[in-house]
Design an enzyme around this catalytic site. Sequence first.
Site, PDB file in Angstrom:
ATOM      1  CE  LYS A  98     -78.083 -15.931  -4.643  1.00 57.19           C
ATOM      2  NZ  LYS A  98     -76.912 -16.871  -4.037  1.00 57.19           N
TER       3      LYS A  98
ATOM      4  CB  SER B   5     -74.488 -16.194  -6.929  1.00 62.08           C
ATOM      5  OG  SER B   5     -74.977 -17.162  -5.872  1.00 62.08           O
TER       6      SER B   5
ATOM      7  CB  SER C 220     -72.856 -18.295  -3.671  1.00 62.68           C
ATOM      8  OG  SER C 220     -72.449 -18.886  -4.754  1.00 62.68           O
TER       9      SER C 220
END
Length: 484
Positions: A58, A136, A160
């Site tokens: 990420k 996210s 997330s």
Amino acid sequence: MTAEALANVDRATEALQSVSERAPNLRALISSNENIREEAERVDRGYASLTGRVIVIKDNIDTIDLPTTCGSFALDRTARDADLVVRLRRAGVLTLGKANLSEWSHFRAPRAPRGWSARGGLTQNPFVLDRTAGGSSSGSAALVAAGVVDLAIGTETDASIVEPAAFCGVVGLKPTVGRISQDGIVPISHTMDTAGPITRTVRDAGILLDVISTTMRGEQGETAATFATSSAASARGMRVGLLSRDYWTERVPGLDEFVDAVIEVIGASGADIVDELAVPNLDILGQSGLQGLVQNSEFGPALAGYLAGRGTPGPRSLEDLIRFNNEHPELEMAHFGQEAWLACLDAPSTESAEYKDAVARIIELGGVHGLDAALRDAAADVLIAPLFGLPWKADVDGGMLCRVSWAADPLTAASTAGYPVMTVPIGSRYGLPVGMTILGTAWSERKMLAVAASIERGLDLDLRPGFLTTVPEEAPASVRDYSE
């Protein structure tokens, strides 16, 4: 090993090319590692289970060789690797690139789109392209779902990791806060933040957790068993609590069918099922506003500390970032503002009694008098429920992606307490995945992995995305038009 590593890289790059042809606007990878083949040629050591495996990370996690931007044009390169990246490199993992995300991990404005960043655009769901991939950690989950990689790293403050994993039909594990070092990761709240695995299989989640963990402790403080061992175990002798159907939604037909199948395979594995459990104090926790107070208080100081350690030119404070967005609205504020950041400027100090009382209270409500109470009253090892249902329609300009799942209250309890959460696929409907959420107390990842492994083996699914344009016409209007 080098030959195997190169073959893995070839498979990943070929899969990425194939996906780009089927879904040219997937927007799951925000930057690519142009040197991955050269790195594969040098592989000659490492952790046997991961050497030469390909991963995506990420884009809020520092990597010295790739930009770390959190999706924003305000950030670019860092001069360091995050602690967990150092561990991955030592294990011989090869990084394909950085995954797109909800910009600033969905912490800039209350009306902000899931899976959208200024640098990366809007990540699509590989199953049905007009649906959200969640957030996210959207890009991480979408790339695993699309078959580009089997391993990814996401981060979570509140849902997330597990939300995008559930929406993309893959395995997601948010560990206990404190199990994985947050060094070199863009923060929101040190009380609630953690990185964790997003993978195709439960076993890979356990193997990856072994590599990136800084502590192997369990509920009783034991450290002997690896997470890989637990992810190959069964739920035999365990007691699994099924959360009340009040936490589910009537908008998605047929959830009972999936739950019944899960109950059957868990029972067949030798575990006992306790039905219709409730988590106490969720209303009090949700209405208190204390979770937001804690996040707002912790964000500014934590962000300044993180920015100071990047070792490269750039912003050094929340105020610097607010100024950057104001000066570049065409880049950063086309779809939403920065109201959450502005609220942080007025938040109580982390030295104040108000903040310290709020931290103690949310941990108490979410943990001791929340999830722990539910587990204790039922003598259960873990709790399960299909908390996310189906992903909704994505509309970045309409601001449709701003909500937490309509059944997320038990997840909020886990977030505020710093407890682990996991999701495992249990089926699909109308071309969209359905996931089962597993919750436990602190340091209970081994139990959760064993339950998830039993579900995975018993259902024996092979969910593959169809890259559909939209859901089929036979889907009810509640699914076709579902957007929030």
